[in-house]
Scaffold this motif. Structure first.
Motif, PDB file in Angstrom:
ATOM      1  N   GLU A 148       0.820  -1.208   0.000  1.00 27.15           N
ATOM      2  CA  GLU A 148       0.000   0.000   0.000  1.00 27.15           C
ATOM      3  C   GLU A 148       0.855   1.258   0.000  1.00 27.15           C
ATOM      4  O   GLU A 148       0.477   2.298   0.549  1.00 27.15           O
ATOM      5  CB  GLU A 148      -0.971   0.000   1.188  1.00 27.15           C
ATOM      6  N   LEU A 149       2.017   1.166  -0.644  1.00 22.96           N
ATOM      7  CA  LEU A 149       2.880   2.320  -0.872  1.00 22.96           C
ATOM      8  C   LEU A 149       3.029   2.506  -2.370  1.00 22.96           C
ATOM      9  O   LEU A 149       2.982   1.547  -3.132  1.00 22.96           O
ATOM     10  CB  LEU A 149       4.257   2.115  -0.241  1.00 22.96           C
ATOM     11  N   GLU A 150       3.235   3.738  -2.793  1.00 23.03           N
ATOM     12  CA  GLU A 150       3.406   3.961  -4.220  1.00 23.03           C
ATOM     13  C   GLU A 150       4.266   5.190  -4.455  1.00 23.03           C
ATOM     14  O   GLU A 150       4.508   5.996  -3.547  1.00 23.03           O
ATOM     15  CB  GLU A 150       2.053   4.127  -4.914  1.00 23.03           C
ATOM     16  N   GLY A 151       4.744   5.287  -5.702  1.00 19.32           N
ATOM     17  CA  GLY A 151       5.530   6.452  -6.087  1.00 19.32           C
ATOM     18  C   GLY A 151       6.780   6.613  -5.241  1.00 19.32           C
ATOM     19  O   GLY A 151       7.505   5.659  -4.950  1.00 19.32           O
ATOM     20  N   TYR A 152       7.025   7.855  -4.832  1.00 18.27           N
ATOM     21  CA  TYR A 152       8.239   8.154  -4.071  1.00 18.27           C
ATOM     22  C   TYR A 152       8.261   7.453  -2.723  1.00 18.27           C
ATOM     23  O   TYR A 152       9.329   7.107  -2.212  1.00 18.27           O
ATOM     24  CB  TYR A 152       8.337   9.673  -3.885  1.00 18.27           C
ATOM     25  N   GLU A 153       7.095   7.216  -2.131  1.00 17.38           N
ATOM     26  CA  GLU A 153       7.035   6.541  -0.838  1.00 17.38           C
ATOM     27  C   GLU A 153       7.535   5.104  -0.928  1.00 17.38           C
ATOM     28  O   GLU A 153       8.064   4.559   0.045  1.00 17.38           O
ATOM     29  CB  GLU A 153       5.604   6.556  -0.295  1.00 17.38           C
ATOM     30  N   LEU A 154       7.379   4.487  -2.108  1.00 16.50           N
ATOM     31  CA  LEU A 154       7.825   3.102  -2.282  1.00 16.50           C
ATOM     32  C   LEU A 154       9.330   2.971  -2.123  1.00 16.50           C
ATOM     33  O   LEU A 154       9.843   1.920  -1.748  1.00 16.50           O
ATOM     34  CB  LEU A 154       7.388   2.587  -3.662  1.00 16.50           C
TER      35      LEU A 154
END
Length: 496
Positions: A370-376
């Protein structure tokens, strides 16, 4: 194979009635005739062996032949340039021997159909001149041939046995894609090479080839097996999952979530587990254990089943101080110091990342975490994975290895991933790698019992779910897109 090169003795050669080749413009009918020829040939060998074993007089040498598929084209044709398989590069005659049409029926029907569609030519099906070894004829029905020392007659004088001259990887390695009769290779493996691997799969994994699915996960830890079984049982309890059964070592197939799965007294070297769907569209998990030799052995044999993708989901050493235990590594490149493929695929051959695989893996990580983009980026890095053949590399002088790792920009190190990816490249099987950092030896975080236990409890389940989800995403990808043109060389076989 030239019949004149086969061993001779004073006995006459007896064969089943030889059938004339037939032309087909219907793929299903062509495969049905292949199966008819194969069944006649193997039944003949099994019957003659039974008679001989039961004390019948030996009056002949018995021989039967693999079926053969052959096409002839006289035109280049106009082929969709986006395709990576299903056509021949130039006019000529192409052929392949075939085994186990019961197992490969869907594959053969599909591949023959594509060639017919793209070239507008029929296929010829008939007996080849390659003998079927007795051992393979028997194993196709689950029987075995006793060791020759246990027989009271010289087996090789009466029946053909496996011939190493026809069980090589010359076609996939690009050494020789013409057969002795001058025809070019139509498929990547000869029938004897396929039969050899089918037998080895049974030996190493303790499950028959029929149970293997088209999407294969490789791991190097038993913890993943336990999570996979738990996931499989949850799927069997869910009628909308699409999965129909689960098979473990020993070949026992269960269909209920609570059904017991018998445990073998002695586990095989590389136990495999199969979460099945119709059309072999499920997922197989193989615990290859530790080391590049096991990785090569497993992929050498699974490759003949022509899976649609295989992925490595295992543990690795993180090489960057910014990594934490439990972080993920998505391999975009490989530093190959495993050496087991040096003779088949030189280290100067680049192993490219495959876009469809990479996207599926990253999407699966995003979905599960449930993380995406820069947070991944907090929990996953992309980069080079180094694979070595020395598990205790940390005990050697580190100046050499560490310098090479730094120069390569490697972010992780393991003992299997590059081997699996390189063999995927060699066998034209789409491949990928998602690893989980379990230790950081260059930064004082060694894989010690306490640390390992905590890591395994928290991360294995999530990692396994990501691997499974990636396979489910790939299953939705059209076949012609998944089998990338990156995996095909200048002159390729028409069959995938």
């Amino acid at each position: 194979m030239n019949l004149a090169s086969l061993p001779k003795n004073n006995l006459p050669i007896r064969t089943p009635p030889l059938r004339e080749p037939q032309l087909f413009d219907d793929p299903a009918a062509a495969v049905a005739f292949v199966r008819e020829l194969y069944d006649e040939a193997t039944a003949f060998l099994r019957d003659r062996f039974g008679e001989t074993l039961n004390g019948g007089s030996i009056r002949a040498r018995y021989r039967a032949f693999y079926p053969e598929i052959r096409i002839t084209t006289t035109s280049y044709g106009k082929i969709d340039s986006r395709l990576s398989f299903g056509y021949v590069a130039e006019p000529g005659e192409y052929s392949t021997t075939v085994t186990r049409p019961d197992l490969f029926e869907a594959y053969l029907t599909q591949q023959i159909g594509l060639v017919m569609q793209n070239h507008g030519v029929p296929v010829a099906v008939g007996p080849s001149v390659t003998p079927i070894p007795l051992h393979f004829a028997m194993s196709s029905e689950g029987f075995t041939v006793p060791q020759e020392a246990a027989l009271d007659f010289p087996l090789r004088d009466i029946f053909d046995v496996p011939n190493l001259n026809t069980m090589n990887d010359d076609i996939v390695n690009g050494y020789d894609i013409r057969h002795e009769d001058g025809s070019r290779a139509l498929a990547p493996f000869t029938a004897q090479r396929v039969d050899y691997s089918l037998a080895r799969l049974q030996h190493y994994t303790a499950t028959a080839a029929e149970h293997f699915q088209n999407f294969v996960l490789f791991t190097n830890y038993q913890f993943y097996v336990e999570e996979f079984e738990a996931y499989a049982r949850a799927c069997l309890a869910d009628p909308v999952s699409g999965y129909t059964s689960f098979v473990g070592p020993g070949g026992v197939e269960i269909t209920g979530a609570g059904d017991p799965l018998p445990q073998l007294g002695k586990m095989p070297q590389m136990p495999s587990y199969h979460l099945k769907r119709p059309g072999a569209a499920g997922i197989t998990l193989v615990n290859i254990g530790v080391g590049p030799s096991n990785a090569k052995t497993a992929t050498d044999h699974i490759a003949v089943l022509r899976p649609h993708a295989w992925l490595m989901v295992g543990h690795c050493a993180g090489l960057r101080s910014s990594q934490s235990l439990g972080d993920f590594v998505l391999a975009h490149g490989y530093l190959r110091e495993d050496h087991v493929l040096d003779d088949d695929l030189p280290v100067w051959v680049p192993i490219p990342a495959l876009a469809e695989i990479q996207v599926a893996l990253e999407d699966a990580v995003e979905e599960v975490t449930e993380l995406e983009g820069y947070e991944l980026k907090r929990i996953m890095r992309t980069g080079t994975v180094a694979t070595i053949d020395n598990r205790n590399w940390e005990l050697r002088d580190q100046s050499g290895p560490v310098q090479r790792l730094s120069q390569s920009r490697a972010v992780a190190l393991d003992m299997e991933s590059a081997t699996i990816a390189a063999n995927g490249f060699r066998f034209r099987v789409p491949y990928g790698t998602l690893l989980c950092v379990s230790d950081k030896p260059l930064h004082g975080e060694l894989k010690l019992p306490g640390m390992a236990s905590a890591f395994y409890r928290t991360q294995v389940s999530r990692h396994l779910k990501i691997g499974v989800r990636a396979m489910e995403l790939l299953r939705e990808t059209p076949l012609e897109r998944m089998h990338s043109r990156k995996l095909r060389s200048f002159e390729e076989t028409a069959f995938l």
